[in-house]
Write an enzyme that holds these catalytic residues in place. Sequence first.
Site, PDB file in Angstrom:
ATOM      1  NE  ARG A 172     -13.737  30.017 -67.350  1.00  0.00           N
ATOM      2  CZ  ARG A 172     -12.785  29.635 -67.113  1.00  0.00           C
ATOM      3  NH1 ARG A 172     -11.760  29.377 -68.188  1.00  0.00           N
ATOM      4  NH2 ARG A 172     -11.856  29.426 -65.835  1.00  0.00           N
ATOM      5  CD  GLU A 185      -3.386  24.635 -53.860  1.00  0.00           C
ATOM      6  OE1 GLU A 185      -3.118  23.651 -53.258  1.00  0.00           O
ATOM      7  OE2 GLU A 185      -4.313  24.871 -54.779  1.00  0.00           O
TER       8      GLU A 185
END
Length: 178
Positions: A61, A98
């Site tokens: 995006r 993560e």
Amino acid sequence: MSIDTLAGLVRTIPDFPKPGIQFRDVTTLLADGAGLAELVERMVSIARPLDPDLIVGIEARGFILGAALALALGKGFVPVRKAGKLPGKTVGIDYVLEYGTDRLELHEGQVPAETRVVLVDDLIATGGTALAAAQLLREQGASVLMALFAIDLPDLGGMAALEADGIAAQAIIAFEGD
């Protein structure tokens, strides 16, 4: 259009991609012509005084917002992509997520040394991807004038992480908590 009106155009999807996450979906704002125009205008007002040479957008995006910003400023646009997506010779950086690692790449030589860039993405959360993109650009000798985002999730610390790394950062909309 107010910031509250812009924020109201961002859809929140609960429990995506996993339980407890409130996913902030910018695509609903992008689909609103007036909202998109306002968002880009606000980004232009921040980036124009910096007089960057290039706008660099992070997949995916960040491509939309970065290209719109580049067009409005009369500047070129360079995409930073996930590994294996660019057809030419690339330079890249591996970074920790993560749960694992990822890689960002750009075409070799597309951001020459001493190029002044504004880095753009739709959202900043923990800042890992933006930090990796900035490091990749710095390794090419570029100066990252600012990282600019449509949305900040301040509770996750990404803006603070960028600023701790010496990168000015700004977002148009912030969603705190929940």
